[in-house]
Scaffold this motif. Structure first.
Motif, PDB file in Angstrom:
ATOM      1  N   LEU A 203       0.875  -1.133   0.122  1.00 55.96           N
ATOM      2  CA  LEU A 203       0.019  -0.015  -0.072  1.00 55.96           C
ATOM      3  C   LEU A 203       0.837   1.184  -0.060  1.00 55.96           C
ATOM      4  O   LEU A 203       0.538   2.298  -0.567  1.00 55.96           O
ATOM      5  CB  LEU A 203      -1.017  -0.025   1.076  1.00 55.96           C
ATOM      6  N   ILE A 204       1.850   1.292   0.690  1.00 51.54           N
ATOM      7  CA  ILE A 204       2.865   2.511   0.702  1.00 51.54           C
ATOM      8  C   ILE A 204       3.586   2.622  -0.430  1.00 51.54           C
ATOM      9  O   ILE A 204       3.652   3.691  -0.982  1.00 51.54           O
ATOM     10  CB  ILE A 204       3.928   2.054   1.910  1.00 51.54           C
TER      11      ILE A 204
ATOM     12  N   VAL B 159      18.441   6.311   9.089  1.00 57.29           N
ATOM     13  CA  VAL B 159      17.465   5.124   8.879  1.00 57.29           C
ATOM     14  C   VAL B 159      17.509   4.550  10.191  1.00 57.29           C
ATOM     15  O   VAL B 159      16.306   4.410  11.106  1.00 57.29           O
ATOM     16  CB  VAL B 159      17.132   4.365   7.960  1.00 57.29           C
ATOM     17  N   LEU B 160      18.616   3.958  10.610  1.00 54.22           N
ATOM     18  CA  LEU B 160      18.750   3.270  11.763  1.00 54.22           C
ATOM     19  C   LEU B 160      18.620   4.026  13.120  1.00 54.22           C
ATOM     20  O   LEU B 160      18.005   3.592  14.198  1.00 54.22           O
ATOM     21  CB  LEU B 160      20.252   2.635  11.817  1.00 54.22           C
ATOM     22  N   SER B 161      19.038   5.269  13.044  1.00 56.58           N
ATOM     23  CA  SER B 161      18.982   6.055  14.191  1.00 56.58           C
ATOM     24  C   SER B 161      17.565   6.372  14.509  1.00 56.58           C
ATOM     25  O   SER B 161      17.067   6.306  15.382  1.00 56.58           O
ATOM     26  CB  SER B 161      19.707   7.438  14.165  1.00 56.58           C
ATOM     27  N   GLN B 162      16.768   6.532  13.139  1.00 52.83           N
ATOM     28  CA  GLN B 162      15.133   6.702  13.536  1.00 52.83           C
ATOM     29  C   GLN B 162      14.478   5.583  13.956  1.00 52.83           C
ATOM     30  O   GLN B 162      13.782   5.566  15.058  1.00 52.83           O
ATOM     31  CB  GLN B 162      14.716   7.013  12.166  1.00 52.83           C
ATOM     32  N   LEU B 163      15.003   4.289  13.644  1.00 51.01           N
ATOM     33  CA  LEU B 163      14.239   3.086  14.135  1.00 51.01           C
ATOM     34  C   LEU B 163      14.654   2.888  15.648  1.00 51.01           C
ATOM     35  O   LEU B 163      13.744   2.671  16.321  1.00 51.01           O
ATOM     36  CB  LEU B 163      15.115   2.077  13.417  1.00 51.01           C
ATOM     37  N   PHE B 164      15.848   3.210  15.855  1.00 51.38           N
ATOM     38  CA  PHE B 164      16.096   3.127  17.255  1.00 51.38           C
ATOM     39  C   PHE B 164      15.406   4.125  18.173  1.00 51.38           C
ATOM     40  O   PHE B 164      15.069   3.756  19.182  1.00 51.38           O
ATOM     41  CB  PHE B 164      17.819   3.629  17.481  1.00 51.38           C
TER      42      PHE B 164
ATOM     43  N   ARG C 188      15.040   8.882  -0.376  1.00 51.96           N
ATOM     44  CA  ARG C 188      13.793   8.179  -1.066  1.00 51.96           C
ATOM     45  C   ARG C 188      14.109   6.646  -1.250  1.00 51.96           C
ATOM     46  O   ARG C 188      12.935   5.760  -1.214  1.00 51.96           O
ATOM     47  CB  ARG C 188      13.803   8.733  -2.592  1.00 51.96           C
ATOM     48  N   SER C 189      15.122   5.953  -1.234  1.00 52.58           N
ATOM     49  CA  SER C 189      15.361   4.470  -1.432  1.00 52.58           C
ATOM     50  C   SER C 189      14.872   3.813  -0.253  1.00 52.58           C
ATOM     51  O   SER C 189      14.641   2.696  -0.082  1.00 52.58           O
ATOM     52  CB  SER C 189      16.939   4.092  -1.553  1.00 52.58           C
ATOM     53  N   PHE C 190      14.591   4.677   0.845  1.00 53.91           N
ATOM     54  CA  PHE C 190      14.338   4.188   2.305  1.00 53.91           C
ATOM     55  C   PHE C 190      12.989   4.554   2.744  1.00 53.91           C
ATOM     56  O   PHE C 190      12.672   4.361   4.024  1.00 53.91           O
ATOM     57  CB  PHE C 190      15.339   4.573   3.485  1.00 53.91           C
ATOM     58  N   ALA C 191      12.233   5.134   1.918  1.00 56.24           N
ATOM     59  CA  ALA C 191      10.850   5.772   2.128  1.00 56.24           C
ATOM     60  C   ALA C 191      10.051   4.763   2.994  1.00 56.24           C
ATOM     61  O   ALA C 191       9.245   4.900   3.740  1.00 56.24           O
ATOM     62  CB  ALA C 191      10.123   6.490   0.982  1.00 56.24           C
ATOM     63  N   SER C 192      10.017   3.402   2.296  1.00 55.70           N
ATOM     64  CA  SER C 192       8.988   2.172   2.584  1.00 55.70           C
ATOM     65  C   SER C 192       9.310   1.913   4.176  1.00 55.70           C
ATOM     66  O   SER C 192       8.316   1.667   4.858  1.00 55.70           O
ATOM     67  CB  SER C 192       9.345   1.116   1.878  1.00 55.70           C
ATOM     68  N   GLU C 193      10.636   1.919   4.560  1.00 55.46           N
ATOM     69  CA  GLU C 193      11.168   1.499   5.726  1.00 55.46           C
ATOM     70  C   GLU C 193      10.894   2.548   6.919  1.00 55.46           C
ATOM     71  O   GLU C 193      10.390   2.219   8.100  1.00 55.46           O
ATOM     72  CB  GLU C 193      12.502   1.252   5.901  1.00 55.46           C
TER      73      GLU C 193
END
Length: 1117
Positions: free
Chosen positions: A888-889, A1032-1037, A912-917
């Motif tokens: 859906l995303i 992205v990893l920092s945001q996930l953490f 943009r390559s990591f927009a889904s995650e």
């Protein structure tokens, strides 16, 4: 010449001297008794004993007869001495004897009682020559004086000829008989007779004008006046009747049963013992030969004499002797062997005479009737034998391996009256175990043993000794016969020998043997026994033969409670299908009162397992071993001739461990989860070809079973609700997952059977469909294979508002819990049920992406629906929903704005390559914010939060895997050193407390890039991409920490482990791409992560995370 030959030479020279003035070559019959004694004395001297019947003397008798006869034949043939000394091995002794005539030969034979030897030599000759020799003998007997011993010798020779060659005494090619035959053939060829060109040893061949029967019957008729003694008369009539019977009244040999043979032998030997003859193997062997000769067709063909003439002569002889009073037997005197033989002969002939005969003339019938009437007038004394004598005879036959000894061993083993004879019976078993090493014999022996144990007349020593002997016999059998024996003993009792009254000392001894056997197997699991399965099988089979139930209990105990032993125990039992009662549907088992009752052959091991796990609570590892053990026992193994077999049928396992325990309220020892795992294992191990045979599950009431599983699944849909009263086994998400798996697997199996014969199943399917009305609508989809085309897919009507579903396959349900605005909730529930439904729901979703407000409303509605469904999802359902959300995303149907909650400035990166995650992570953060909010706080109990944490950790792992796929780490030792671009700004992070909500929504933008001084564009792309991954990893953490702080007590271990995983990958990226972070940026990151971590309440988790954060040091530092 050896010493014995010299003694014989001297004896004959002395006899020749005693004949003076005549010589041996002209000796008369009447003179032999006067001069022949030196030869008898010489034979006694050679044997060293008075008895001339010992084996050494018998050999010299045979040699002497051969030499004397060949000397006669050589003289008649005029053999050249120059040739004879080279070709005749007996030439030295033969040439040393004086010349003799036929009188010497015949009188010598009579004096040394050598009728059997004479017969064996005669049977080496052509039948024409046999007749010539018999005619010469008859003439000699009839020469005056004709004594009783002359007639007896002729009768004995006659019967020996009918018995045939004595295989026990006649050797191979070097035997004296063969030597005689070869010499005779040589002499015949020298004379030039046509029939002697090649020696014919086939005694069944008869030449024209030669009839052995004719010669002997007429000789008997001629000398009937010389038979004046009752005993001799009985012998003559017995032989005459047997000859008549075997020559004319039977066409093929009679096959006697072992019991019939033994009946004859028992009476025969018993009578001879009463007449002071000693029981010996020779005595029994002679009786066996007599029995065999009297029941097989004559070895000689009759050419001159027909049945009428033979009947007339035998009738005349019997009438003559009866008239003379010679056939009158007294009941007072001890019957002789001859009397018994005549009784048997009369019985056989009378039986044959009463049967209708084909091709007989009227004259033949008259002669038959005359003989029958005469024989019926004879009376015989009653002959009996005692059990003690019968047993001694049988023991002698078995011990000396006489004819039919193996069948006699079977008779011996099953004759319980002999078992009372004490030590002799037991000694025979112990000393002749090899004779009893046959399946049928062992089974009879086992039955006799159990009878003796029940009688309680055995001492402890006798009991142990007898059980050991029988068990040793069992141990010597092949594996196939061992299994048959085990099945046989199970039919008697599941306790084997110990189902009887066994002394306690013997029971204790067996328990020690049982423990020793299994200790040897278990302790040797890593040694020789592991590589020698046959040894372990033999050990288990031996104790199982004595007590199958105790052995199976020991197997089950080892398989469950000894770590890793389940595989070896299963291998052993797979080699012993007899313990499972293969092919035997009924065995005898015992209840607590010791009373025997029938039970299913397959249920013994199940009963042992049920009692064992009922007696104690199993740990998780023990349940796992039980599961694997039963799985292996249900797995087919290749048997002989490519036939597959299994120790336990899946149907038996399901009937014993599953069907009685499918309830949350069951108080049984087998919990629901274990039952479901066993059902799943049973369905998986037994893979049947479609249509090959009815599936075993049909024996387990599959339609009701489907309904029960559907009910259980229905109860798991609200597993976080307060448990109902009476529920013993709490519901878990793992059990929900397992139920879905089992339900789906069983539905596929039943569907295959339904498709094979739909008309047979229609009524059952309607019953099942109606019974499921009270269950949740989602349960129907798990039974879709069973429904087939019979029923439409029924879904809440609200789902049709958000989906374009074909009316021919789908219909709506009016469900009160699915009111206005619940369409997306139903859509997500449907998407989570199966992979096929997930794809179908995505393709049917009704959404106009051109309408911004539609997309916005859809996104908000999906967020709420996801919040509602998340706590009730199993792992597999959650995985499908994650795939749905990503789709859906990616397609733009789900709008998830990414807010800069954890950054101070706009990152100059291309994300943009990591927009889904990033969008998925933010979406899950929003869902957890809703769940942890006050409006949803009453939904779930404590256990449900742990499950939600595991689901979120699962989503984090999937996002991490996606990041690893987009930027794989270089292999060890191949990391590329990349120069850091000057002037490149890294993301600046802001130290702050974890916010609740954020209102700053920005679009992800591409940051500025500086050209690398080096022209390696690929390295530049990897270097820049690594910065995005770190971001992205920092945001996930931060998201994980945010959620962990919000969750009750903040101690969700899966989230803690996810944080560690993110930090570990962050560290790995920094190590692999040193230029991705400057020392200043690394320091800022550590400070920021530490500040975020300070919000955790759990001090231990906080300490470990800070240690991990401290390791985040840039390699460029």
């Amino acid at each position: 010449m050896d010493k014995e030959s010299a003694i014989l030479q001297g004896a004959f020279l002395l006899v020749n001297k005693l004949c003076h003035p005549s010589s041996l070559c002209s000796l008369e019959k009447a003179d032999w008794n006067r001069v022949g004694y030196p030869v008898l004395a010489a034979l006694k001297e050679i044997s060293g004993e008075e008895d001339l019947n010992n084996s050494k003397t018998a050999c010299w008798k045979k040699k002497l007869v051969c030499v004397v006869w060949l000397k006669l034949l050589c003289r008649e043939a005029g053999e050249d001495i120059e040739t004879a000394w080279r070709e005749n091995p007996l030439f030295a002794l033969q040439n040393a004897l004086p010349e003799v005539n036929h009188v010497v030969l015949l009188e010598l034979l009579k004096s040394i009682s050598a009728a059997d030897i004479f017969a064996n030599f005669l049977l080496c000759l052509p039948q024409s020559q046999i007749c010539s020799e018999l005619e010469r003998l008859v003439q000699h007997v009839m020469i005056s004086p004709t004594r009783e011993d002359d007639v007896r010798f002729l009768l004995e020779l006659w019967w020996e000829l009918w018995k045939g060659r004595d295989k026990e005494r006649v050797g191979g090619g070097d035997s004296i008989e063969m030597l005689f035959a070869n010499q005779f053939a040589h002499l015949e060829s020298a004379i030039g007779t046509p029939q002697a060109k090649r020696m014919k040893l086939d005694t069944s061949a008869s030449l024209p004008h030669t009839d052995v029967l004719y010669i002997l019957l007429h000789a008997l008729k001629d000398m009937k006046d010389h038979i004046c003694m009752t005993e001799l008369c009985l012998l003559a009539l017995s032989i005459a009747l047997d000859v008549l019977y075997t020559s004319y009244l039977i066409e093929q040999g009679a096959i006697l049963s072992t019991e019939e043979k033994m009946h004859f032998l028992f009476k025969c030997v018993s009578i001879r013992e009463k007449n002071n003859e000693k029981l010996s193997p020779e005595l029994i062997l002679e009786a066996q030969q007599d029995l065999s000769a009297s029941h097989k067709p004559s070895p000689f063909r009759h050419s001159k004499m027909n049945v009428t003439e033979a009947l007339r002569i035998v009738t005349e002889l019997a009438q003559f002797w009866q008239n003379g009073g010679l056939l009158k037997l007294s009941n007072d005197s001890i019957p002789t062997y001859t009397t018994f033989k005549l009784q048997q002969s009369v019985h056989r002939v009378l039986t044959a005479l009463k049967e209708p005969s084909k091709g007989m003339t009227e004259t033949d019938t008259e002669e038959k009737d005359a003989l029958r009437v005469l024989l019926e007038s004879l009376s015989f004394p009653t002959l009996e034998s005692t059990p003690e004598v019968n047993m001694r005879i049988t023991v002698t036959i078995i011990s000396h391996r006489l004819e039919d000894y193996q069948n006699l061993a079977s008779l011996f083993a099953g004759e319980q009256s002999w078992a009372g004879c004490g030590e002799q019976w037991m000694d025979c078993l112990e000393k002749n175990q090899a004779a009893f090493q046959h399946l049928d014999t062992l089974i009879k022996l086992t039955s006799t043993l159990t009878s003796k144990l029940d009688s309680q007349d055995l001492s402890v020593i006798q009991c142990r000794k007898l059980m050991k002997v029988v068990t040793d016999v069992f141990s010597a059998l092949s594996l196939e016969d061992k299994n048959k024996a085990l099945a046989a003993i199970l039919r008697f009792s599941s306790r084997g020998f110990f189902g009887c009254s066994v002394p306690s000392a013997v029971t204790d001894g067996f328990e020690q043997e049982l423990n020793m056997a299994f200790n040897c197997i278990i302790q040797g699991g890593g040694g020789a026994l592991q590589g020698n399965l046959s040894t372990a099988v033999a050990l288990v089979a031996r104790v199982a033969f004595q007590d199958p139930e105790a052995t199976l209990r020991a197997c089950c105990h080892s398989a469950i409670f000894n770590k890793g032993a389940f595989a070896l125990m299963a291998q052993i039992l797979q080699q012993l299908p007899g313990l499972g009662g293969q092919g035997e549907r009924k065995v005898a088992s015992e209840n607590k009162d010791g009373e025997r009752h029938p039970a299913s052959g397959h249920s013994l091991i199940c009963r042992c397992l049920q009692e064992m796990i009922g007696a104690r609570s199993l740990s998780g590892s023990e349940k796992e071993q039980l599961l694997k053990f039963l799985g292996l026992l249900m797995t087919p193994v290749l048997a002989d001739e490519a036939e597959e077999r299994k120790f336990l049928s899946p149907q038996e396992v399901v009937s014993s461990f599953v069907l009685p325990h499918l309830s949350f309220t069951s108080q049984s020892s087998v919990d629901l989860e274990l039952s479901l795992k066993l059902l799943h294992t049973a369905l998986c191990v037994d893979v049947q070809e479609p249509g090959s045979a009815p599936h075993w599950v049909l024996g387990c009431s599959p339609i009701p079973l489907l309904y029960v599983l559907a009910q259980l699944h229905n109860q798991t849909l609200r597993c976080w609700d307060q448990p109902l009263e009476g529920v013993v086994h709490p519901v878990s998400m793992d059990m929900k997952e397992l139920l879905v798996t089992v339900l789906t697997k069983l539905a596929d199996v039943v569907a295959a059977e339904v498709n094979a014969d739909p008309s047979r199943w229609s009524r059952a399917l309607f019953w099942l469909y109606n019974k499921m009305e009270g269950l949740d609508w989602t349960v129907y989809f798990h039974l879709k294979p069973v429904w087939g085309e019979h029923f439409k897919n029924e879904v809440p009507s609200s789902l049709l508002m958000v989906c374009d579903l074909p009316e021919q396959d789908w219909s709506s349900l009016d469900l009160p819990q699915y009111g206005q605005g619940t369409g997306l909730l139903a859509w997500m529930e449907c998407s989570s049920l199966s992979d096929s439904l997930q794809s179908f729901m995505l393709s049917c979703l009704s959404l106009d992406q051109r309408q911004a407000d539609h997309v916005s409303m859809f996104s908000k509605g999906l967020l709420v629906a996801l919040t509602q469904i998340l706590p009730w999802c199993s792992v597999s359902q959650w995985s499908r929903l994650l795939r749905t959300l990503k789709e859906l995303i990616a397609s733009g149907r789900l709008h998830v704005p990414f807010s800069l909650e954890y950054v101070d400035f706009l990152p100059l990166l291309d994300l943009r390559s990591f927009a889904s995650e990033l969008c998925l992570s933010v979406l899950l953060l929003r869902v957890l914010q809703l769940l942890c909010g006050s409006s949803c706080s009453h939904w779930m109990l404590g256990n449900s939060w742990a499950h939600v944490g595991r689901l979120y950790a699962h989503a984090v792992r999937e996002m991490m895997n996606s990041l690893r796929a987009k930027l794989p780490l270089p292999s060890s030792g191949a990391q590329t050193k990349m120069s850091r671009d000057s002037g490149l700004s890294c993301t600046s992070v802001k130290v702050c407390e974890t916010p609740e909500d954020s209102s700053k929504d920005v679009q992800l933008e591409e940051g500025p890039r500086l050209k690398c001084k080096e022209p390696q564009m690929e390295e530049k792309a990897e270097r820049v991409l690594s910065q995005e991954v770190l971001f992205v990893l920092s945001q996930l953490f931060c998201h994980i920490q945010h959620i962990q702080v919000m969750m009750p007590e903040g101690q969700c271990e899966p989230l803690f482990l996810s944080s560690l995983e993110v930090l570990s990958h962050y560290e790995a990226i920094m190590a692999a791409f040193p230029d991705s972070s400057s020392p200043l940026e690394s320091d800022n990151t550590r400070h920021f992560f530490s500040t975020i971590t300070d919000n955790l309440e759990n001090q231990e988790m906080k300490r470990v995370l800070k240690q991990k954060i401290a390791q985040l040091v840039s390699s460029a530092a």
